[in-house]
Design a protein around this motif. Structure first.
Motif, PDB file in Angstrom:
ATOM      1  N   THR A  94      -4.606  -3.537  -4.684  1.00 47.36           N
ATOM      2  CA  THR A  94      -3.811  -4.571  -4.068  1.00 47.36           C
ATOM      3  C   THR A  94      -4.614  -5.465  -2.852  1.00 47.36           C
ATOM      4  OG1 THR A  94      -2.009  -2.802  -3.420  1.00 47.36           O
ATOM      5  CG2 THR A  94      -1.907  -4.488  -2.108  1.00 47.36           C
ATOM      6  N   GLU A  95      -6.011  -4.977  -2.727  1.00 46.96           N
ATOM      7  CA  GLU A  95      -6.666  -5.902  -1.685  1.00 46.96           C
ATOM      8  C   GLU A  95      -7.161  -7.130  -2.692  1.00 46.96           C
ATOM      9  OE1 GLU A  95     -10.534  -5.263   1.304  1.00 46.96           O
ATOM     10  OE2 GLU A  95      -9.737  -3.657   0.057  1.00 46.96           O
ATOM     11  N   LEU A  96      -7.143  -6.618  -3.832  1.00 44.35           N
ATOM     12  CA  LEU A  96      -8.078  -7.669  -4.631  1.00 44.35           C
ATOM     13  C   LEU A  96      -6.797  -8.655  -5.295  1.00 44.35           C
ATOM     14  CD1 LEU A  96     -10.443  -5.345  -6.855  1.00 44.35           C
ATOM     15  CD2 LEU A  96     -11.167  -7.236  -5.159  1.00 44.35           C
ATOM     16  N   VAL A  97      -5.754  -8.195  -5.897  1.00 41.73           N
ATOM     17  CA  VAL A  97      -4.948  -8.849  -6.419  1.00 41.73           C
ATOM     18  C   VAL A  97      -3.850  -9.677  -5.521  1.00 41.73           C
ATOM     19  CG1 VAL A  97      -2.801  -8.872  -7.925  1.00 41.73           C
ATOM     20  CG2 VAL A  97      -4.780  -7.683  -8.545  1.00 41.73           C
ATOM     21  N   ALA A  98      -3.694  -8.901  -4.375  1.00 43.68           N
ATOM     22  CA  ALA A  98      -2.533  -9.843  -3.482  1.00 43.68           C
ATOM     23  C   ALA A  98      -3.170  -9.426  -2.171  1.00 43.68           C
ATOM     24  CB  ALA A  98      -1.363  -9.071  -3.613  1.00 43.68           C
ATOM     25  N   PRO A  99      -4.156 -10.071  -1.453  1.00 39.44           N
ATOM     26  CA  PRO A  99      -4.756  -9.896  -0.214  1.00 39.44           C
ATOM     27  C   PRO A  99      -3.673 -10.259   1.024  1.00 39.44           C
ATOM     28  CG  PRO A  99      -5.727 -11.985  -1.430  1.00 39.44           C
ATOM     29  CD  PRO A  99      -5.084 -11.134  -2.246  1.00 39.44           C
ATOM     30  N   GLU A 100      -2.881 -11.043   0.500  1.00 39.87           N
ATOM     31  CA  GLU A 100      -1.985 -11.482   1.511  1.00 39.87           C
ATOM     32  C   GLU A 100      -0.850 -10.361   1.892  1.00 39.87           C
ATOM     33  OE1 GLU A 100       0.206 -13.038  -1.958  1.00 39.87           O
ATOM     34  OE2 GLU A 100      -1.823 -12.603  -1.510  1.00 39.87           O
ATOM     35  N   LEU A 101      -0.668  -9.478   0.958  1.00 42.10           N
ATOM     36  CA  LEU A 101       0.073  -8.430   1.299  1.00 42.10           C
ATOM     37  C   LEU A 101      -0.404  -7.191   1.599  1.00 42.10           C
ATOM     38  CD1 LEU A 101       2.464  -8.644  -2.053  1.00 42.10           C
ATOM     39  CD2 LEU A 101       2.664  -9.543   0.370  1.00 42.10           C
ATOM     40  N   TYR A 102      -1.782  -7.112   1.482  1.00 43.27           N
ATOM     41  CA  TYR A 102      -2.629  -5.831   1.650  1.00 43.27           C
ATOM     42  C   TYR A 102      -2.503  -5.416   3.341  1.00 43.27           C
ATOM     43  CZ  TYR A 102      -6.307  -2.517   2.000  1.00 43.27           C
ATOM     44  OH  TYR A 102      -7.099  -1.478   1.992  1.00 43.27           O
ATOM     45  N   ARG A 103      -2.049  -4.261   3.322  1.00 45.04           N
ATOM     46  CA  ARG A 103      -1.955  -3.668   4.762  1.00 45.04           C
ATOM     47  C   ARG A 103      -2.084  -2.153   4.659  1.00 45.04           C
ATOM     48  NH1 ARG A 103       2.786  -4.581   8.332  1.00 45.04           N
ATOM     49  NH2 ARG A 103       3.326  -2.708   7.458  1.00 45.04           N
ATOM     50  N   PHE A 104      -3.322  -1.716   4.857  1.00 49.17           N
ATOM     51  CA  PHE A 104      -3.681   0.075   4.584  1.00 49.17           C
ATOM     52  C   PHE A 104      -2.981   0.673   5.620  1.00 49.17           C
ATOM     53  CE2 PHE A 104      -5.689   4.044   4.739  1.00 49.17           C
ATOM     54  CZ  PHE A 104      -5.388   4.623   3.610  1.00 49.17           C
ATOM     55  N   ARG A 105      -2.271   1.676   5.158  1.00 52.27           N
ATOM     56  CA  ARG A 105      -1.592   2.721   6.135  1.00 52.27           C
ATOM     57  C   ARG A 105      -1.778   4.143   5.752  1.00 52.27           C
ATOM     58  NH1 ARG A 105       1.865  -0.932   4.711  1.00 52.27           N
ATOM     59  NH2 ARG A 105       2.965   0.327   3.353  1.00 52.27           N
ATOM     60  N   ASP A 106      -2.149   4.924   6.648  1.00 51.06           N
ATOM     61  CA  ASP A 106      -2.875   6.128   6.450  1.00 51.06           C
ATOM     62  C   ASP A 106      -1.544   7.160   6.198  1.00 51.06           C
ATOM     63  OD1 ASP A 106      -1.713   6.757   8.836  1.00 51.06           O
ATOM     64  OD2 ASP A 106      -3.819   7.404   9.893  1.00 51.06           O
ATOM     65  N   ARG A 107      -0.407   6.968   6.419  1.00 55.69           N
ATOM     66  CA  ARG A 107       0.732   7.589   6.133  1.00 55.69           C
ATOM     67  C   ARG A 107       1.973   6.886   5.707  1.00 55.69           C
ATOM     68  NH1 ARG A 107      -0.158  12.675   7.265  1.00 55.69           N
ATOM     69  NH2 ARG A 107       2.035  13.328   6.492  1.00 55.69           N
ATOM     70  N   VAL A 108       2.788   7.427   4.898  1.00 51.19           N
ATOM     71  CA  VAL A 108       4.239   6.620   4.330  1.00 51.19           C
ATOM     72  C   VAL A 108       5.275   7.554   4.798  1.00 51.19           C
ATOM     73  CG1 VAL A 108       3.771   7.267   2.099  1.00 51.19           C
ATOM     74  CG2 VAL A 108       5.028   5.186   2.830  1.00 51.19           C
ATOM     75  N   GLN A 109       6.550   7.021   4.867  1.00 50.60           N
ATOM     76  CA  GLN A 109       7.641   7.811   5.133  1.00 50.60           C
ATOM     77  C   GLN A 109       8.727   7.474   3.916  1.00 50.60           C
ATOM     78  OE1 GLN A 109       9.920   7.752   8.780  1.00 50.60           O
ATOM     79  NE2 GLN A 109      10.492   9.634   8.507  1.00 50.60           N
ATOM     80  N   TYR A 110       8.931   8.384   3.172  1.00 47.12           N
ATOM     81  CA  TYR A 110       9.870   8.108   2.070  1.00 47.12           C
ATOM     82  C   TYR A 110      11.267   8.434   2.322  1.00 47.12           C
ATOM     83  CZ  TYR A 110       6.187   8.269  -1.268  1.00 47.12           C
ATOM     84  OH  TYR A 110       4.801   8.199  -1.963  1.00 47.12           O
ATOM     85  N   SER A 111      12.126   7.746   1.704  1.00 48.15           N
ATOM     86  CA  SER A 111      13.875   7.934   1.883  1.00 48.15           C
ATOM     87  C   SER A 111      14.212   9.374   1.127  1.00 48.15           C
ATOM     88  CB  SER A 111      14.370   6.944   1.200  1.00 48.15           C
ATOM     89  OG  SER A 111      14.138   5.766   1.932  1.00 48.15           O
ATOM     90  N   GLY A 112      15.290   9.693   1.893  1.00 48.85           N
ATOM     91  CA  GLY A 112      15.990  10.664   0.841  1.00 48.85           C
ATOM     92  C   GLY A 112      16.977  10.129   0.258  1.00 48.85           C
ATOM     93  N   VAL A 113      17.494  10.959  -0.829  1.00 51.91           N
ATOM     94  CA  VAL A 113      18.595  10.390  -1.758  1.00 51.91           C
ATOM     95  C   VAL A 113      19.686  11.509  -1.767  1.00 51.91           C
ATOM     96  CG1 VAL A 113      18.992   9.652  -4.096  1.00 51.91           C
ATOM     97  CG2 VAL A 113      16.663   9.006  -3.045  1.00 51.91           C
ATOM     98  N   ILE A 114      20.860  10.942  -2.088  1.00 51.27           N
ATOM     99  CA  ILE A 114      22.075  11.690  -2.006  1.00 51.27           C
ATOM    100  C   ILE A 114      22.672  11.472  -3.527  1.00 51.27           C
ATOM    101  CG2 ILE A 114      24.221  12.884  -1.278  1.00 51.27           C
ATOM    102  CD1 ILE A 114      22.767  12.430   1.560  1.00 51.27           C
ATOM    103  N   GLY A 115      22.683  12.234  -4.401  1.00 46.27           N
ATOM    104  CA  GLY A 115      23.426  12.050  -5.789  1.00 46.27           C
ATOM    105  C   GLY A 115      24.974  12.401  -5.511  1.00 46.27           C
TER     106      GLY A 115
END
Length: 390
Positions: free
Chosen positions: A133-154
């Motif tokens: 990401t840093e090499l290909v799309a530096p303008e989008l790059y922002r490192f985060r040490d954690r991510v929060q995923y969504s839940g899904v209800i089928g």
């Protein structure tokens, strides 16, 4: 350093529960796993999830395409650093699929190869996939040490209709996607119940999986808007997607494309036609890590939002790749993935990448994909192997 071996596998993994949505019912998944070995012994893995109702691919067509694509010639290069490896991976192209005017007929297959190459060279040069990401799309790059995923209800039945949303609420999820348009189900009744048990604080969006006809889609969305939905994903079939330009003027909910957003041709048509507000970016259907970054760049440059999605049946290989994307790309509206032990019977990794209690998961900081594939588990689910190089 160079690629000396490339092997493709057909793997079949049972799902822990039946998954139902408007387009399909699934109890197992047939995926493509590619292994890439370098001259120094470094080995990487990639995965693709071919779906005929998304990119037109089947497991058989994906393997056939890989065999027809002269990958040995494309990978016949000495690579001195990770920058060169990324350039090599971005240039990978598969053979032309007849009648494929959208240019997406080999995306899952290409994703498997690209990820394997990036994983192998990442391990060899000591770089994580977030570096791409840093090499290909530096303008989008922002490192985060954690991510929060969504839940899904089928499509839960009986008492589970109340249990699933309540679990998400008590576990501290901030976002939940609800599948709608399922045959035999009353969406208004279902969403009213879901919202009641989820509470008012959770961000709720809906996914129709192409369920509605152009003549009814606006009304279907309007009747669900009182429940505070923040977006509606792929409400009509791809063939009818142009109708969304007028539908957007009749509703107050953001429209997201999924099955109609698989590559740059789709993206350009969507912008020109004014069909959507958001792109659902999924690594496999979009052709890999780098093509997905390019679509995020395109969306941002045209004032559209984007989310990171996933496909039913992804193992830890795609979960890891998605984690690197999610922890390095800025402005993701929603994030999906890492359902591993909740969904697949064999995640194929030596460690569990499943998100935790509230959907939270840490960044993977190891080299390449940042986790190890378990060869015993991989062999256990392998149906077929084919050598592509070496």
């Amino acid at each position: 350093m160079r690629v000396v071996e490339l092997e493709a596998r057909h793997v079949r993994v049972a799902l822990r529960r039946k998954v139902t949505h408007a387009s399909h019912v699934r109890t197992d998944t047939d995926n493509v796993v590619v292994r890439c070995k370098l001259s120094d012994g470094s080995t990487g893995y990639g995965e693709g999830v071919p779906r005929d109702y998304v990119t037109g691919e089947t497991l058989a067509s994906a393997l056939d395409l890989l065999n027809r694509s002269d990958l040995a010639k494309q990978l016949d290069a000495d690579v001195d650093d990770f920058v060169q490896a990324v350039h090599l991976a971005e240039k990978l192209s598969l053979a032309t699929v007849p009648g494929d005017d959208r240019g997406i007929g080999g995306n899952a297959a290409r994703c498997a190869v690209e990820l394997a190459v990036l994983d192998a060279f990442g391990r060899a040069f000591g770089e994580p996939l977030t570096k791409v990401t840093e090499l290909v799309a530096p303008e989008l790059y922002r490192f985060r040490d954690r991510v929060q995923y969504s839940g899904v209800i089928g499509n839960p039945r009986g008492w589970k209709k109340r249990l699933y949303p309540l679990v998400y609420r008590l576990a501290g999820f901030s976002q939940v996607k609800v599948k709608v348009g399922i045959e035999g189900q009353d969406d208004v009744t279902r969403l009213k119940l879901m919202r009641r048990w989820l509470g008012r604080k959770i961000d709720v969006r809906i996914d129709a999986n192409e369920a509605w006809a152009p003549t009814e889609v606006a009304a279907r969305i309007q009747e669900l808007e009182p429940f505070g939905i923040t977006s509606v994903e792929q409400p009509v079939r791809h063939e009818d997607v142009a109708c969304l330009a007028s539908v957007r003027k009749q509703i107050g909910t953001l429209v997201m494309l999924d099955e109609s957003l698989c590559g740059p041709v789709d993206a350009e048509r969507a912008v020109q036609g004014g069909w959507c507000d958001l792109f659902n970016l999924r690594l496999s259907k979009c052709g890999g890590f780098i093509p997905t970054l390019r679509l995020a760049q395109f969306a941002k440059s045209h004032g559209l939002g984007y989310q990171l999605g996933c496909q039913v049946g992804e193992t830890a290989i795609l979960s890891a790749a998605g984690r690197h994307f999610a922890t390095s790309v800025a402005d993701l509206r929603y994030t999906e993935g890492s359902y591993d032990r909740h969904l697949v019977s064999e995640a194929l990794g030596t460690e569990d990448l499943t998100f935790r209690r509230n959907g939270s998961a840490p960044a993977l900081v190891g080299c390449g994909l940042g986790f190890q594939v378990d060869p015993v588990r991989l062999d256990r689910v392998t149906q077929r192997k084919e050598s592509l190089l070496g």
